[in-house]
Enzyme design. Structure first.
Site, PDB file in Angstrom:
ATOM      1  N   LYS A  10      40.622   5.730   7.994  1.00  0.00           N
ATOM      2  CA  LYS A  10      41.977   5.183   7.918  1.00  0.00           C
ATOM      3  C   LYS A  10      42.532   5.228   6.489  1.00  0.00           C
ATOM      4  CE  LYS A  10      41.382   2.169  11.960  1.00  0.00           C
ATOM      5  NZ  LYS A  10      41.618   0.810  12.522  1.00  0.00           N
ATOM      6  N   TYR A  50      48.497   4.493  19.507  1.00  0.00           N
ATOM      7  CA  TYR A  50      48.083   3.105  19.768  1.00  0.00           C
ATOM      8  C   TYR A  50      48.912   2.441  20.866  1.00  0.00           C
ATOM      9  CZ  TYR A  50      44.765   2.871  15.850  1.00  0.00           C
ATOM     10  OH  TYR A  50      43.685   3.052  15.010  1.00  0.00           O
ATOM     11  N   THR A  92      35.398  -5.122  14.494  1.00  0.00           N
ATOM     12  CA  THR A  92      36.776  -4.893  14.048  1.00  0.00           C
ATOM     13  C   THR A  92      37.075  -5.667  12.770  1.00  0.00           C
ATOM     14  OG1 THR A  92      37.365  -4.767  16.400  1.00  0.00           O
ATOM     15  CG2 THR A  92      39.185  -4.952  14.823  1.00  0.00           C
ATOM     16  N   ASN A 113      40.670  -1.711   8.192  1.00  0.00           N
ATOM     17  CA  ASN A 113      39.230  -1.746   8.461  1.00  0.00           C
ATOM     18  C   ASN A 113      38.543  -0.385   8.431  1.00  0.00           C
ATOM     19  OD1 ASN A 113      40.231  -0.847  10.852  1.00  0.00           O
ATOM     20  ND2 ASN A 113      39.521  -2.556  12.095  1.00  0.00           N
ATOM     21  N   HIS A 116      38.322   4.162  12.561  1.00  0.00           N
ATOM     22  CA  HIS A 116      38.554   3.985  13.993  1.00  0.00           C
ATOM     23  C   HIS A 116      37.388   4.603  14.748  1.00  0.00           C
ATOM     24  CE1 HIS A 116      40.414   4.317  17.981  1.00  0.00           C
ATOM     25  NE2 HIS A 116      39.971   5.560  17.987  1.00  0.00           N
ATOM     26  N   GLU A 127      41.917  10.812  22.895  1.00  0.00           N
ATOM     27  CA  GLU A 127      42.215  10.745  21.463  1.00  0.00           C
ATOM     28  C   GLU A 127      41.888  12.061  20.765  1.00  0.00           C
ATOM     29  OE1 GLU A 127      41.426   5.910  21.366  1.00  0.00           O
ATOM     30  OE2 GLU A 127      40.040   7.229  20.282  1.00  0.00           O
TER      31      GLU A 127
HETATM   32  P1  ATP Z   1      39.817   0.824  16.412  1.00  0.00           P
HETATM   33  O1  ATP Z   1      40.511   1.025  17.738  1.00  0.00           O
HETATM   34  O2  ATP Z   1      40.711   1.103  15.217  1.00  0.00           O
HETATM   35  O3  ATP Z   1      38.498   1.509  16.329  1.00  0.00           O
HETATM   36  P2  ATP Z   1      38.797  -1.673  17.319  1.00  0.00           P
HETATM   37  O4  ATP Z   1      38.549  -0.952  18.603  1.00  0.00           O
HETATM   38  O5  ATP Z   1      37.622  -2.301  16.643  1.00  0.00           O
HETATM   39  O6  ATP Z   1      39.477  -0.721  16.256  1.00  0.00           O
HETATM   40  P3  ATP Z   1      41.158  -2.748  18.529  1.00  0.00           P
HETATM   41  O7  ATP Z   1      41.158  -4.037  19.246  1.00  0.00           O
HETATM   42  O8  ATP Z   1      41.205  -1.477  19.301  1.00  0.00           O
HETATM   43  O9  ATP Z   1      39.914  -2.768  17.520  1.00  0.00           O
HETATM   44  O10 ATP Z   1      42.373  -2.792  17.504  1.00  0.00           O
HETATM   45  C1  ATP Z   1      42.871  -1.586  16.939  1.00  0.00           C
HETATM   46  C2  ATP Z   1      43.162  -1.807  15.488  1.00  0.00           C
HETATM   47  O11 ATP Z   1      44.227  -2.736  15.373  1.00  0.00           O
HETATM   48  C3  ATP Z   1      42.039  -2.449  14.672  1.00  0.00           C
HETATM   49  O12 ATP Z   1      41.097  -1.530  14.200  1.00  0.00           O
HETATM   50  C4  ATP Z   1      42.802  -3.064  13.535  1.00  0.00           C
HETATM   51  O13 ATP Z   1      43.137  -2.071  12.565  1.00  0.00           O
HETATM   52  C5  ATP Z   1      44.057  -3.550  14.221  1.00  0.00           C
HETATM   53  N1  ATP Z   1      43.921  -4.951  14.631  1.00  0.00           N
HETATM   54  C6  ATP Z   1      43.203  -5.435  15.670  1.00  0.00           C
HETATM   55  N2  ATP Z   1      43.305  -6.761  15.755  1.00  0.00           N
HETATM   56  C7  ATP Z   1      44.106  -7.137  14.739  1.00  0.00           C
HETATM   57  C8  ATP Z   1      44.615  -8.382  14.295  1.00  0.00           C
HETATM   58  N3  ATP Z   1      44.308  -9.521  14.904  1.00  0.00           N
HETATM   59  N4  ATP Z   1      45.422  -8.371  13.205  1.00  0.00           N
HETATM   60  C9  ATP Z   1      45.747  -7.237  12.574  1.00  0.00           C
HETATM   61  N5  ATP Z   1      45.321  -6.008  12.957  1.00  0.00           N
HETATM   62  C10 ATP Z   1      44.497  -5.966  14.020  1.00  0.00           C
HETATM   63 MG    MG Z   2      40.018   0.186  19.605  1.00  0.00          MG
END
Ligand code: ATP
Ligand code: MG
Length: 138
Positions: A10, A50, A92, A113, A116, A127
């Protein structure tokens, strides 16, 4: 169980100069690179990618962030790729990520974070297809 997953390094991790460190951890984790590119996505493309999170309160912040600078997108191959890669990246929220995970090392917050990782075989395919055509996979 399928053997491919999709990842992005990212914008926060790219800006911090951690592409090399993260790729090293991906190789050390036993993954092979099937496809890879360095690019910046538009706000619209981030919204499309997303889409499943469209109703979440962080959708605007997330899509602003993901379009804020260049990323590295890649398809990775390994037995049990989706689950093993989620283990390698960690939770996450980096505060909850296990020691030795990519997010524990390189993520700074729940929104920024570092990486992805696809959450299912089905989404890994969707994706990967979003970023790569058949001629870009090896
Ligand atoms: P990713 O899909 O990026 O691998 P993830 O599967 O661990 O991450 P998801 O629940 O899919 O988490 O959320 C997608 C992305 O949205 C997260 O990686 C983070 O960047 C962002 N995100 C998730 N929860 C929050 C939150 N509470 N506040 C801010 N950003 C968030
Ligand atoms: Mg995710």
């Amino acid at each position: 169980m399928s053997n491919r997953t999709f990842t992005m390094i990212k914008p926060d991790a790219v800006k911090a100069g951690n592409i090399g460190n993260i790729l090293q951890m991906i190789y050390a984790g036993g993954f092979r690179i099937v496809a890879m590119k360095y690019l910046q996505i538009s706000k619209q493309q981030a919204e499309k990618f997303y889409e499943v999170h469209a109703s979440r309160p962080f959708y605007g912040e997330l899509t602003d962030f993901m379009s804020s600078g260049p990323i590295v997108a890649a398809i990775l191959e390994k037995d049990n790729a989706v689950i093993d890669f989620r283990t390698l990246i960690g939770a996450t929220n980096p505060a909850q990520a296990e020691e030795g995970t990519i997010r524990k090392k390189y993520a700074t917050s729940i929104s920024e974070n570092a990486v992805h990782g696809s959450d299912s075989d089905e989404n890994a395919a969707i994706e990967g297809n979003f970023f790569f055509n058949g001629l870009e996979r090896f």
